[in-house]
Design a protein around this motif. Structure first.
Motif, PDB file in Angstrom:
ATOM      1  N   ARG A 380       0.815  -1.220   0.000  1.00 27.68           N
ATOM      2  CA  ARG A 380       0.000   0.000   0.000  1.00 27.68           C
ATOM      3  C   ARG A 380       0.847   1.268   0.000  1.00 27.68           C
ATOM      4  N   VAL A 381       2.020   1.228   0.607  1.00 30.28           N
ATOM      5  CA  VAL A 381       2.833   2.452   0.615  1.00 30.28           C
ATOM      6  C   VAL A 381       3.965   2.444  -0.401  1.00 30.28           C
ATOM      7  N   GLU A 382       4.506   1.265  -0.700  1.00 29.15           N
ATOM      8  CA  GLU A 382       5.644   1.217  -1.632  1.00 29.15           C
ATOM      9  C   GLU A 382       5.227   0.851  -3.054  1.00 29.15           C
ATOM     10  N   GLY A 383       3.953   0.480  -3.237  1.00 31.98           N
ATOM     11  CA  GLY A 383       3.461   0.237  -4.581  1.00 31.98           C
ATOM     12  C   GLY A 383       3.623  -1.189  -5.066  1.00 31.98           C
ATOM     13  N   ILE A 384       4.749  -1.795  -4.801  1.00 34.41           N
ATOM     14  CA  ILE A 384       5.017  -3.140  -5.335  1.00 34.41           C
ATOM     15  C   ILE A 384       4.251  -4.198  -4.553  1.00 34.41           C
ATOM     16  N   LEU A 385       3.582  -5.100  -5.265  1.00 30.83           N
ATOM     17  CA  LEU A 385       2.889  -6.229  -4.638  1.00 30.83           C
ATOM     18  C   LEU A 385       3.911  -7.355  -4.463  1.00 30.83           C
ATOM     19  N   PRO A 386       4.350  -7.617  -3.249  1.00 30.75           N
ATOM     20  CA  PRO A 386       5.469  -8.536  -3.078  1.00 30.75           C
ATOM     21  C   PRO A 386       5.068 -10.006  -3.114  1.00 30.75           C
ATOM     22  N   ALA A 387       5.998 -10.847  -3.504  1.00 27.94           N
ATOM     23  CA  ALA A 387       5.787 -12.295  -3.434  1.00 27.94           C
ATOM     24  C   ALA A 387       5.702 -12.701  -1.965  1.00 27.94           C
ATOM     25  N   PRO A 388       4.936 -13.757  -1.680  1.00 24.03           N
ATOM     26  CA  PRO A 388       4.875 -14.241  -0.295  1.00 24.03           C
ATOM     27  C   PRO A 388       6.265 -14.555   0.263  1.00 24.03           C
ATOM     28  N   GLU A 389       7.129 -15.101  -0.583  1.00 20.93           N
ATOM     29  CA  GLU A 389       8.481 -15.442  -0.111  1.00 20.93           C
ATOM     30  C   GLU A 389       9.203 -14.175   0.350  1.00 20.93           C
ATOM     31  N   SER A 390       9.218 -13.171  -0.537  1.00 16.19           N
ATOM     32  CA  SER A 390       9.916 -11.923  -0.221  1.00 16.19           C
ATOM     33  C   SER A 390       9.351 -11.280   1.039  1.00 16.19           C
ATOM     34  N   SER A 391       8.067 -11.491   1.260  1.00 13.81           N
ATOM     35  CA  SER A 391       7.388 -10.815   2.367  1.00 13.81           C
ATOM     36  C   SER A 391       7.880 -11.303   3.730  1.00 13.81           C
ATOM     37  N   HIS A 392       8.523 -12.460   3.750  1.00  9.96           N
ATOM     38  CA  HIS A 392       9.151 -12.901   5.002  1.00  9.96           C
ATOM     39  C   HIS A 392      10.239 -11.907   5.404  1.00  9.96           C
ATOM     40  N   ALA A 393      11.001 -11.451   4.413  1.00  6.87           N
ATOM     41  CA  ALA A 393      12.060 -10.469   4.697  1.00  6.87           C
ATOM     42  C   ALA A 393      11.449  -9.125   5.079  1.00  6.87           C
ATOM     43  N   ILE A 394      10.353  -8.771   4.401  1.00  5.68           N
ATOM     44  CA  ILE A 394       9.682  -7.496   4.728  1.00  5.68           C
ATOM     45  C   ILE A 394       9.236  -7.501   6.190  1.00  5.68           C
ATOM     46  N   ARG A 395       8.660  -8.646   6.615  1.00  4.22           N
ATOM     47  CA  ARG A 395       8.174  -8.755   7.999  1.00  4.22           C
ATOM     48  C   ARG A 395       9.277  -8.397   9.004  1.00  4.22           C
ATOM     49  N   VAL A 396      10.431  -9.012   8.812  1.00  4.58           N
ATOM     50  CA  VAL A 396      11.521  -8.804   9.781  1.00  4.58           C
ATOM     51  C   VAL A 396      12.128  -7.412   9.625  1.00  4.58           C
ATOM     52  N   ALA A 397      12.152  -6.896   8.383  1.00  4.36           N
ATOM     53  CA  ALA A 397      12.656  -5.525   8.174  1.00  4.36           C
ATOM     54  C   ALA A 397      11.761  -4.528   8.914  1.00  4.36           C
ATOM     55  N   ILE A 398      10.452  -4.719   8.814  1.00  3.73           N
ATOM     56  CA  ILE A 398       9.524  -3.840   9.535  1.00  3.73           C
ATOM     57  C   ILE A 398       9.715  -3.983  11.045  1.00  3.73           C
ATOM     58  N   ASP A 399       9.841  -5.226  11.505  1.00  6.30           N
ATOM     59  CA  ASP A 399      10.037  -5.441  12.947  1.00  6.30           C
ATOM     60  C   ASP A 399      11.303  -4.748  13.437  1.00  6.30           C
ATOM     61  N   GLU A 400      12.370  -4.845  12.688  1.00 10.33           N
ATOM     62  CA  GLU A 400      13.630  -4.200  13.094  1.00 10.33           C
ATOM     63  C   GLU A 400      13.496  -2.675  13.055  1.00 10.33           C
ATOM     64  N   ALA A 401      12.768  -2.173  12.048  1.00 10.81           N
ATOM     65  CA  ALA A 401      12.562  -0.718  11.949  1.00 10.81           C
ATOM     66  C   ALA A 401      11.720  -0.208  13.125  1.00 10.81           C
ATOM     67  N   LEU A 402      10.760  -1.034  13.541  1.00 11.71           N
ATOM     68  CA  LEU A 402       9.926  -0.636  14.689  1.00 11.71           C
ATOM     69  C   LEU A 402      10.727  -0.664  15.991  1.00 11.71           C
ATOM     70  N   LYS A 403      11.679  -1.573  16.082  1.00 13.36           N
ATOM     71  CA  LYS A 403      12.577  -1.577  17.256  1.00 13.36           C
ATOM     72  C   LYS A 403      13.369  -0.280  17.295  1.00 13.36           C
ATOM     73  N   CYS A 404      13.803   0.176  16.108  1.00  9.60           N
ATOM     74  CA  CYS A 404      14.551   1.444  16.039  1.00  9.60           C
ATOM     75  C   CYS A 404      13.675   2.600  16.506  1.00  9.60           C
ATOM     76  N   LYS A 405      12.395   2.515  16.187  1.00 12.49           N
ATOM     77  CA  LYS A 405      11.465   3.568  16.610  1.00 12.49           C
ATOM     78  C   LYS A 405      11.439   3.634  18.131  1.00 12.49           C
ATOM     79  N   GLU A 406      11.450   2.464  18.778  1.00 12.89           N
ATOM     80  CA  GLU A 406      11.453   2.440  20.248  1.00 12.89           C
ATOM     81  C   GLU A 406      12.749   2.989  20.823  1.00 12.89           C
ATOM     82  N   THR A 407      13.858   2.568  20.215  1.00 15.05           N
ATOM     83  CA  THR A 407      15.162   2.936  20.791  1.00 15.05           C
ATOM     84  C   THR A 407      15.684   4.264  20.249  1.00 15.05           C
TER      85      THR A 407
END
Lengths: 460, 460
Positions: A380-407
């Protein structure tokens, strides 16, 4: 979108397509264990491997000392069709998350195969053509590898026989038709066209097939037809070698702007994308020049790194392929039926397995509803409809980015966006309809899979 | 592949994304005829149009004198996600054809909507957002426009209601799911959610819908819900304006290498892609600065340019939209059921219609089995799996290149590759299975369609 001087997409020119593949193994002190002959449990010789694989690919498979291997001009010309692939600064995702982290992704879905698989497909097809072969055989599950190989073979005028896992053949008719449009011969597996297929069908009449079973059929056809060899889209050392173009380009693009990633994240099924993405970064880490946190992301339903065993195992269900030492769930392991998309292979690249075993990288297992939530947020924000496989990496990238938001840490995150999800809309529909479920295998499930491990002298 | 100094792909940088749209009408001596109010047959006023369209888009629709219109920064930022789009030298196709012609194509399929439609979708959504609206409504047939609009609305946080032609809704569930993934509300048309839908369903209980009917429903919802406006993906002047980025980028890239196309070819349904691709070239032609041969390619089964009538007609089946003067087959015309893909609208952009009428461009109609043969040939050598719509242009580009082979002329051909065919594999399957057929409407079919033309004073 920020006014940062780093552009949304960092494009490289044609002249920046790597001239050489980088062979990560050359910098590893503990080399990946050799493939073993399943009959003798001795290392496979080049001659033995040559019955199955093209000669030059056998050399690449066995070469763990040459750091750089020239990419033939013909392959580089083909790469020009879709490479260099873009590296994107995910400004919109950063803003949506409200994170101080800087997120980059290397997008490999900008070609008709829809994934990074084409990088190795054209290389393997090229060497087959150079050897004067008539054609190649392979298997495909989710269909990305089969599509990529069909494209490469169409370009070179090689015959291409694909065994497609029967359940995918039926549920993904469009993937099948793409391959046919490129002139490939696509057979649902298990089939009555091979001895191993007949045997499997006799034993399990209603089976919808598996990747391991399709591999067995493809190998049988390759070795029993003069002028044919078998090719594989992941797991093997040669595949990781070819996929190093992903990491080499990513590093070159980031170097242009003096960006050094703190965390590098890739999804991991057999390891082809992850091994390619991290190659030059891991090389620096192995040589002590730089440090990076490297994270492999796998599905919780097929957790070879996080819950598998580091052991010699068969790559296929028919147990006719060489043994590879890898993190494995056992060649008899099949992910739960609710698992959507790829990343369903029971084992993992020997190279990555050794690196993981030696502590050079981490692994995380994620559940698929969380993965699709990340996929949708990203789309919805980056435009590209990702493959389910790739989305595993997206999940963890978002989680790590959210940790940065906390710290409040401004970490730089690089992840591999391996492909697009256009042929995975059945899974997206399940997610959209709230019907997608998760499944984490029980210890009992895993023990059952591991019970199929072969007995290899010197290994417990 | 040749060693020519022109690269396979000519990439432009982010700084080369056009700053302004080019408004072709400013350079036309004979302006496109104005939209008429169907009740009064008088030109639609800005106020009347403002009930249906966003205010700023109404201004763009009516402005036929300002040659360049600034692209707002927010839209340019969105364009950075996928623009500049690549322009490719089709070296592999040239070699396969053995032609001395030099073939270039501008590829607009490198974004998740899979087509050029996103260029106007983001613009229209942006102006809706700027006006403080809650959302927009639209129709979609093949699904590219609906996908593009869903993406744009997701990015801006606008509500998006899509009426999808029922037969497509059912036969293209994956397109539907892509839109839902981007958060759009997708309704099969005709539906019971609108008065016009109920009326059509009462009169034709088994109907599978049409584009003209979906337009009527979308317009009704827009005008009867406060905070909503209707948006359209083709035909309108504003859409051609937004799509001029295609031609502006193509020209900038070719100018970099001093390449001047002799022939410019684009597929034509409502005219959005063709009008965008040719814009700056046609501008030079209109101003007498340069000459180009420009060819519109349409399906033989929906031949508005080659067999239609240049007359005022309704844009929709429900006959609630303004009248547009255009080459039309009549708003009651529906292409034969064997017709695959888009390019099925009964009319054609007023701007392009006027230019065609005045002799500034040619038109060719091609049959779909020939189109798919071209698509397959292109895919196998150039890698990209083209959309059926785009493949109309490929067919004529190949035909022109083969003529050059006969005559030995080294003509330079530019065509628009508007999108990818990932969601059109049902049609490809029919072609692969030898089951695709052609249909050329009879004179009787056409007369029936034209019998629905409205009576407009001063027009025969």
């Amino acid at each position: 979108m920020s006014e940062n001087k780093i552009p949304y997409k960092i494009y490289l020119g044609e002249e920046d397509i790597p001239q050489k593949w980088y062979n990560l193994r050359a910098d590893m002190k503990n080399k990946p264990a050799p493939l073993l002959n399943p009959g003798t449990c001795q290392p496979m010789t080049a001659e033995e491997l040559g019955a199955v694989f093209c000669d030059e690919l056998v050399q690449q498979e066995l070469d763990d000392t040459t750091p750089y291997i020239e990419i033939p001009k013909e392959i580089r010309d083909f790469y020009k069709m879709y490479r260099p692939s873009p590296i994107v600064r995910a400004y919109c995702l950063e803003e949506a998350l409200g994170t101080p982290a800087k997120i980059y992704y290397k997008f490999e879905g900008n070609n008709t195969s829809g994934s990074h698989k084409l990088n190795s497909a054209i290389a393997q097809a090229y060497y087959a053509k150079k050897q004067g072969l008539k054609g190649v055989t392979t298997e495909t599950g989710a269909g990305q590898w089969g599509t990529a190989l069909s494209m490469a073979c169409a370009y070179l005028g090689l015959d291409c026989k694909v065994f497609m896992v029967k359940v995918s053949y039926e549920q993904k008719p469009f993937r099948r038709e793409v391959m046919r449009t490129y002139g490939a011969d696509v057979t649902p597996s298990p089939s009555m066209t091979t001895e191993i297929g007949k045997k499997i069908l006799a034993e399990h009449p209603g089976t919808t097939g598996s990747l391991g079973c399709a591999i067995s059929e493809a190998v049988e056809v390759a070795v029993s037809n003069p002028g044919y060899r078998y090719v594989l889209g992941s797991v093997l050392n040669q595949v990781l070698l070819h996929q190093s173009v992903i990491g080499l380009e990513a590093k070159a693009a980031l170097d242009k702007y003096n960006v050094k990633p703190d965390i590098i994240i890739g999804c991991a099924g057999g390891g082809s994308n992850l091994g390619g993405l991290i190659a030059p970064f891991m090389g620096e880490k192995l040589r002590g020049e730089n440090d990076y946190r490297i994270i492999a992301v796998e599905p919780a339903s097929c957790p070879s790194f996080t819950r598998g065993k580091f052991a010699y195992d068969f790559c296929d269900t028919g147990m006719i392929c060489p043994l590879a030492k890898m993190y494995t769930l056992g060649s008899g392991f099949i992910p739960s039926a609710n698992h959507a998309g790829g990343l369903r292979f029971h084992g993992m690249s020997s190279t990555l397995s050794q690196l993981y075993h030696d502590g050079y990288m981490e692994a995380k297992a994620v559940e698929q509803t969380d993965v699709f939530a990340a996929a949708e947020q990203f789309a919805r924000v980056e435009g590209i409809l990702p493959a389910p496989e790739s989305s595993h990496a997206i999940r963890v990238a978002i989680d790590e980015a959210l940790k940065c938001k906390e710290t409040g840490e401004e970490k730089t995150i690089l992840f591999g966006l391996t492909g697009t999800g256009y042929f995975d809309m059945v899974a997206y529909q399940k997610y959209n309809d709230g019907e997608m479920t998760d499944y984490i295998p029980t210890d009992e499930d895993l023990a059952k899979g591991l019970s199929s491990l072969p007995v290899v002298p010197g290994q417990d």
